[in-house]
Design a protein around this motif. Structure first.
Motif, PDB file in Angstrom:
ATOM      1  N   LYS A 376      33.352  31.637  41.451  1.00 11.45           N
ATOM      2  CA  LYS A 376      34.698  32.077  41.834  1.00 11.45           C
ATOM      3  C   LYS A 376      34.820  32.172  43.353  1.00 11.45           C
ATOM      4  CE  LYS A 376      36.103  34.822  37.784  1.00 11.45           C
ATOM      5  NZ  LYS A 376      36.508  36.185  37.349  1.00 11.45           N
ATOM      6  N   ILE A 377      33.803  32.731  43.977  1.00 13.03           N
ATOM      7  CA  ILE A 377      33.856  32.941  45.420  1.00 13.03           C
ATOM      8  C   ILE A 377      33.906  31.620  46.183  1.00 13.03           C
ATOM      9  CG2 ILE A 377      32.489  33.714  47.412  1.00 13.03           C
ATOM     10  CD1 ILE A 377      34.006  35.977  46.114  1.00 13.03           C
ATOM     11  N   VAL A 378      33.091  30.643  45.785  1.00 12.10           N
ATOM     12  CA  VAL A 378      33.053  29.408  46.568  1.00 12.10           C
ATOM     13  C   VAL A 378      34.348  28.602  46.415  1.00 12.10           C
ATOM     14  CG1 VAL A 378      30.534  29.317  46.465  1.00 12.10           C
ATOM     15  CG2 VAL A 378      31.863  28.032  44.787  1.00 12.10           C
ATOM     16  N   ILE A 379      35.030  28.743  45.281  1.00  6.89           N
ATOM     17  CA  ILE A 379      36.261  27.985  45.045  1.00  6.89           C
ATOM     18  C   ILE A 379      37.504  28.721  45.541  1.00  6.89           C
ATOM     19  CG2 ILE A 379      37.763  27.021  43.247  1.00  6.89           C
ATOM     20  CD1 ILE A 379      35.241  25.409  43.743  1.00  6.89           C
ATOM     21  N   GLU A 380      37.555  30.042  45.358  1.00  3.53           N
ATOM     22  CA  GLU A 380      38.767  30.775  45.729  1.00  3.53           C
ATOM     23  C   GLU A 380      38.442  32.173  46.263  1.00  3.53           C
ATOM     24  OE1 GLU A 380      41.229  31.196  42.275  1.00  3.53           O
ATOM     25  OE2 GLU A 380      39.580  31.878  40.984  1.00  3.53           O
ATOM     26  N   GLY A 381      37.375  32.282  47.024  1.00  6.58           N
ATOM     27  CA  GLY A 381      36.874  33.578  47.453  1.00  6.58           C
ATOM     28  C   GLY A 381      37.814  34.383  48.325  1.00  6.58           C
ATOM     29  N   ARG A 382      38.709  33.713  49.062  1.00  8.74           N
ATOM     30  CA  ARG A 382      39.617  34.440  49.944  1.00  8.74           C
ATOM     31  C   ARG A 382      40.951  34.772  49.258  1.00  8.74           C
ATOM     32  NH1 ARG A 382      41.317  31.242  53.376  1.00  8.74           N
ATOM     33  NH2 ARG A 382      40.133  29.383  52.864  1.00  8.74           N
ATOM     34  N   LYS A 383      41.072  34.493  47.987  1.00  9.41           N
ATOM     35  CA  LYS A 383      42.320  34.770  47.273  1.00  9.41           C
ATOM     36  C   LYS A 383      42.527  36.282  47.156  1.00  9.41           C
ATOM     37  CE  LYS A 383      44.702  33.652  42.944  1.00  9.41           C
ATOM     38  NZ  LYS A 383      44.594  32.929  41.645  1.00  9.41           N
ATOM     39  N   PRO A 384      43.656  36.798  47.596  1.00  5.77           N
ATOM     40  CA  PRO A 384      43.890  38.246  47.513  1.00  5.77           C
ATOM     41  C   PRO A 384      43.798  38.743  46.069  1.00  5.77           C
ATOM     42  CG  PRO A 384      45.509  37.199  48.937  1.00  5.77           C
ATOM     43  CD  PRO A 384      44.751  36.088  48.275  1.00  5.77           C
ATOM     44  N   GLY A 385      43.060  39.834  45.880  1.00  2.83           N
ATOM     45  CA  GLY A 385      42.954  40.427  44.555  1.00  2.83           C
ATOM     46  C   GLY A 385      42.050  39.698  43.590  1.00  2.83           C
ATOM     47  N   LEU A 386      41.234  38.754  44.076  1.00  2.00           N
ATOM     48  CA  LEU A 386      40.329  38.022  43.191  1.00  2.00           C
ATOM     49  C   LEU A 386      39.391  38.999  42.492  1.00  2.00           C
ATOM     50  CD1 LEU A 386      39.182  35.231  42.254  1.00  2.00           C
ATOM     51  CD2 LEU A 386      37.551  35.438  44.159  1.00  2.00           C
ATOM     52  N   LEU A 387      39.309  38.899  41.162  1.00  2.00           N
ATOM     53  CA  LEU A 387      38.482  39.810  40.380  1.00  2.00           C
ATOM     54  C   LEU A 387      37.107  39.213  40.109  1.00  2.00           C
ATOM     55  CD1 LEU A 387      41.106  41.134  37.791  1.00  2.00           C
ATOM     56  CD2 LEU A 387      40.062  42.413  39.684  1.00  2.00           C
ATOM     57  N   LEU A 388      36.081  40.010  40.330  1.00  2.58           N
ATOM     58  CA  LEU A 388      34.708  39.658  40.005  1.00  2.58           C
ATOM     59  C   LEU A 388      34.195  40.623  38.947  1.00  2.58           C
ATOM     60  CD1 LEU A 388      33.277  39.130  43.608  1.00  2.58           C
ATOM     61  CD2 LEU A 388      34.256  37.397  42.084  1.00  2.58           C
ATOM     62  N   THR A 389      33.260  40.156  38.134  1.00  2.00           N
ATOM     63  CA  THR A 389      32.679  40.986  37.081  1.00  2.00           C
ATOM     64  C   THR A 389      31.446  41.687  37.615  1.00  2.00           C
ATOM     65  OG1 THR A 389      33.488  39.438  35.417  1.00  2.00           O
ATOM     66  CG2 THR A 389      31.794  40.999  34.739  1.00  2.00           C
ATOM     67  N   THR A 390      31.409  42.997  37.506  1.00  2.00           N
ATOM     68  CA  THR A 390      30.325  43.774  38.110  1.00  2.00           C
ATOM     69  C   THR A 390      29.149  44.005  37.174  1.00  2.00           C
ATOM     70  OG1 THR A 390      31.386  45.859  37.473  1.00  2.00           O
ATOM     71  CG2 THR A 390      31.936  44.956  39.643  1.00  2.00           C
ATOM     72  N   GLY A 391      29.248  43.555  35.934  1.00  2.00           N
ATOM     73  CA  GLY A 391      28.140  43.727  35.004  1.00  2.00           C
ATOM     74  C   GLY A 391      28.484  43.165  33.647  1.00  2.00           C
ATOM     75  N   CYS A 392      27.513  43.151  32.761  1.00  2.00           N
ATOM     76  CA  CYS A 392      27.715  42.583  31.435  1.00  2.00           C
ATOM     77  C   CYS A 392      28.670  43.413  30.577  1.00  2.00           C
ATOM     78  CB  CYS A 392      26.373  42.426  30.725  1.00  2.00           C
ATOM     79  SG  CYS A 392      25.307  41.171  31.486  1.00  2.00           S
ATOM     80  N   ASP A 393      29.035  44.619  31.062  1.00  2.00           N
ATOM     81  CA  ASP A 393      29.997  45.426  30.317  1.00  2.00           C
ATOM     82  C   ASP A 393      31.425  44.942  30.517  1.00  2.00           C
ATOM     83  OD1 ASP A 393      30.407  46.120  32.937  1.00  2.00           O
ATOM     84  OD2 ASP A 393      30.040  48.268  32.676  1.00  2.00           O
ATOM     85  N   GLY A 394      31.593  43.936  31.380  1.00  3.76           N
ATOM     86  CA  GLY A 394      32.908  43.355  31.586  1.00  3.76           C
ATOM     87  C   GLY A 394      33.758  44.050  32.630  1.00  3.76           C
ATOM     88  N   HIS A 395      33.243  45.123  33.237  1.00  2.00           N
ATOM     89  CA  HIS A 395      34.011  45.829  34.260  1.00  2.00           C
ATOM     90  C   HIS A 395      34.249  44.911  35.459  1.00  2.00           C
ATOM     91  CE1 HIS A 395      35.616  49.168  36.553  1.00  2.00           C
ATOM     92  NE2 HIS A 395      34.776  48.883  37.540  1.00  2.00           N
ATOM     93  N   GLN A 396      35.441  44.996  36.050  1.00  7.27           N
ATOM     94  CA  GLN A 396      35.796  44.115  37.158  1.00  7.27           C
ATOM     95  C   GLN A 396      36.267  44.905  38.374  1.00  7.27           C
ATOM     96  OE1 GLN A 396      38.691  41.439  35.213  1.00  7.27           O
ATOM     97  NE2 GLN A 396      37.136  39.830  35.305  1.00  7.27           N
ATOM     98  N   ARG A 397      36.044  44.303  39.549  1.00  7.04           N
ATOM     99  CA  ARG A 397      36.546  44.834  40.811  1.00  7.04           C
ATOM    100  C   ARG A 397      36.973  43.650  41.664  1.00  7.04           C
ATOM    101  NH1 ARG A 397      32.223  49.241  43.116  1.00  7.04           N
ATOM    102  NH2 ARG A 397      34.078  50.021  44.185  1.00  7.04           N
ATOM    103  N   THR A 398      37.895  43.898  42.583  1.00  7.96           N
ATOM    104  CA  THR A 398      38.247  42.825  43.503  1.00  7.96           C
ATOM    105  C   THR A 398      37.094  42.593  44.470  1.00  7.96           C
ATOM    106  OG1 THR A 398      39.226  44.244  45.202  1.00  7.96           O
ATOM    107  CG2 THR A 398      40.672  43.509  43.377  1.00  7.96           C
ATOM    108  N   GLN A 399      37.067  41.384  45.039  1.00  7.56           N
ATOM    109  CA  GLN A 399      36.002  41.077  45.997  1.00  7.56           C
ATOM    110  C   GLN A 399      36.050  42.027  47.194  1.00  7.56           C
ATOM    111  OE1 GLN A 399      38.982  39.854  46.300  1.00  7.56           O
ATOM    112  NE2 GLN A 399      39.084  37.914  47.454  1.00  7.56           N
ATOM    113  N   ALA A 400      37.254  42.464  47.588  1.00  8.49           N
ATOM    114  CA  ALA A 400      37.377  43.379  48.721  1.00  8.49           C
ATOM    115  C   ALA A 400      36.834  44.762  48.378  1.00  8.49           C
ATOM    116  CB  ALA A 400      38.838  43.480  49.164  1.00  8.49           C
ATOM    117  N   GLU A 401      37.173  45.290  47.197  1.00  8.12           N
ATOM    118  CA  GLU A 401      36.686  46.608  46.780  1.00  8.12           C
ATOM    119  C   GLU A 401      35.168  46.618  46.676  1.00  8.12           C
ATOM    120  OE1 GLU A 401      40.442  48.044  43.959  1.00  8.12           O
ATOM    121  OE2 GLU A 401      38.760  46.928  43.094  1.00  8.12           O
ATOM    122  N   TRP A 402      34.639  45.616  46.012  1.00  6.28           N
ATOM    123  CA  TRP A 402      33.194  45.552  45.818  1.00  6.28           C
ATOM    124  C   TRP A 402      32.476  45.348  47.156  1.00  6.28           C
ATOM    125  CZ3 TRP A 402      30.585  41.833  41.720  1.00  6.28           C
ATOM    126  CH2 TRP A 402      29.267  42.238  41.520  1.00  6.28           C
ATOM    127  N   GLY A 403      33.012  44.432  47.968  1.00 10.78           N
ATOM    128  CA  GLY A 403      32.390  44.160  49.254  1.00 10.78           C
ATOM    129  C   GLY A 403      32.347  45.389  50.151  1.00 10.78           C
TER     130      GLY A 403
END
Length: 525
Positions: A376-403
């Motif tokens: 996701k990051i290499v293709i659209e990493g600068r997209k505002p609000g891009l969601l990443l998965t923080t673990g196998c439980d499916g929880h998500q955070r934006t790249q900005a929040e996590w970073g």
């Protein structure tokens, strides 16, 4: 498990334990003509032997140079070494320049790419044949993508404080590096986010790639994705679809070696169709998923300096992990040597944080989760609000929040590391990187894409930077070495190559059979 805060507090009692970080750089760069086309000339004679030179070699192609610095505990010293290597090389290149980006310049045809040549010795011929296999498997254009590899080893005092012991074993250090590697997979997407520098491509590259990505085009033919960071690390770059099915784990050295050796011994139906030989000529080393260990694509690798004739897996098995190789760095187009001081300071900090942070064992499912985040990051990493998965439980955070969450811990570690070096270099780089999560356009890819669009294409930007870099380095004095030292090393490397060639006692066929005696494909020779 001891958490990061406790480990950091213990380390803060003696920040001197962070002194002595060992570093080395490997920078790849294509030689180009003044018009931006791939150079057709062979490796310059004055650069010596690409097989045995200590600092200057080639990667896939004759035109793809690779510069290697010795291990250095000083960031400035390492960069001075790299600058000197560039200075000498430029003097030997005539009107040719170095392409300043990861994705290649104008490549009209695969036939324009000549495989790297290493002389008549068995090992030299094998190195070229390995590249012949890469050409048949993935295509030559995919192999002239350039990167920067950052090698780093943490000092023994660091591991002593981590394990809270006065005497640390190699087994503990090795396990510590694998804990680090797992954390790098979990959080390493931050590296292409911050330092990815391939959001756009020359149109000639796309002709050689199969893609369904929704590219936008400039009139010049340059294609780009608006939020991309590192297309070099995407499926457009050097990837191996067959490797997607591999199960190479990073929980222990034993698990890693078992997985890697399995890949080297696993036949590939796809590559078997290519065959090993075509009459009297060879097409590849074997028909397995990996011809040799180096074919494995990975953003980070455990490493150990090998003895003469020793394979990478054998070196690791013999003595454990000595250092790690970070392989997810694009060439920084704004730096004459492909990487800037701030990047190295951030990597010091980030790698140390990966080692200090708790690191649970990782399942295949979790590893796939992290790989999806990277994609996701290499293709659209600068997209505002891009969601990443923080673990196998499916929880998500934006790249900005996590970073920013990770950056908060990095800032704490930076204060300790600054006490060790006696200035504020690490806290300063933290502040700069935190700003990139607040504003993605401050990232390297954001800045570069803005310049590419403003200047009408990747060619204009690349040629302008290539010319500026050559002028800047050609006019500077050497910082560490001299012309005489480089000429001496070039001559010595040619003599070493002759010695290697003269020492061969086996035919090439017998040499290959012996090298692959433990690999199932060996009998096909």
């Amino acid at each position: 498990m001891t958490d990061f805060t406790q480990r950091l507090a213990r380390l803060a009692q003696n920040p001197e334990a962070l002194k002595g970080i060992g570093r080395g750089l490997e920078r790849e760069a294509l030689r180009i003509t003044p018009t931006g086309h791939l150079a057709q000339t062979p490796h310059p004679d004055a650069l010596g032997s690409a097989l045995t030179h200590r600092w200057i070699t080639t990667d896939f192609a004759e035109s793809l140079l690779e510069f290697i610095t010795p291990v250095n505990t000083s960031v400035n010293g390492m960069l001075d070494e790299l600058q000197d290597i560039h200075r000498f090389t430029y003097k030997q290149m005539g009107d040719e320049q170095l392409w300043p980006m990861s994705m290649p310049c104008v490549v009209a045809s695969e036939d324009d790419i000549t495989l790297a040549q290493y002389g008549s010795s068995n090992i030299g011929r094998m190195k070229t044949l390995y590249r012949q296999g890469l050409k048949h498997r993935y295509g030559s254009v995919m192999q002239v993508i350039s990167g920067v590899h950052f090698n780093i080893s943490l000092p023994e005092t660091f591991w002593q404080h981590l394990y809270h012991t006065e005497s640390v074993t190699q087994a503990q250090v090795t396990q510590g590096y694998f804990d680090l590697i797992r954390n790098y997979y979990r959080h390493g997407w931050m590296i292409p986010y911050l330092f990815g520098a391939s959001p756009a491509l020359c149109g000639t590259f796309i002709k050689h790639a199969q893609t369904r990505l929704p590219f936008e085009y400039l009139p010049s033919g340059t294609c780009y994705l608006p939020y991309a960071t590192s297309l070099r690390l995407s499926d457009l770059g050097y990837t191996n679809n067959a490797q997607a099915e591999l199960r190479i784990g990073f929980n222990t050295l034993e698990q890693y070696l078992e997985g890697l050796r399995s890949a080297i011994r696993t036949p590939s139906h796809e590559f078997a169709k290519l065959g090993i030989r075509d009459g009297d000529s060879y097409r590849q080393l074997n028909t397995n998923v990996l011809q040799i260990e180096n074919e494995l694509y990975a953003p980070i690798r455990p490493k150990r300096n090998a003895k003469s004739g020793e394979k990478p897996t054998e070196a690791l098995d013999r003595a454990g992990v000595e250092y790690i190789e970070v392989r997810s760095l694009d060439v920084n187009p704004y730096s004459p040597v492909g990487i800037e001081q701030d990047q190295i300071h951030f990597l010091d900090l980030f790698v140390s944080w990966c080692a200090l942070s708790p690191s649970d064992p990782m399942t295949d499912a979790e590893l796939n989760c992290w790989r999806e985040n990277w994609n996701k990051i290499v293709i659209e990493g600068r997209k505002p609000g891009l969601l990443l998965t923080t673990g196998c439980d499916g929880h998500q955070r934006t790249q900005a929040e996590w970073g920013l969450h990770v950056m908060a811990e990095l800032k704490q570690l930076a204060a300790v590391m600054d006490r060790a070096v006696g200035d504020n270099r690490y806290e300063t780089v933290c502040d700069k990187m935190m700003a990139c999560f607040d504003n993605p356009e401050l990232t390297l890819s954001g800045r570069l894409l803005a310049d590419i669009i403003a200047q009408g294409g990747i060619g204009n930007v690349g040629l302008g930077l290539a010319s500026a870099h050559k002028t800047a380095l050609s006019g500077d004095d050497y910082r560490i070495h001299s012309d005489a030292e480089f000429l001496q090393e070039a001559a010595a490397s040619l003599a070493r190559q002759k010695d290697v060639e003269a020492s061969d006692t086996l035919s090439f066929e017998a040499f290959l059979k012996d090298y692959f005696k433990d690999v199932p494909m060996a009998e096909s020779w």
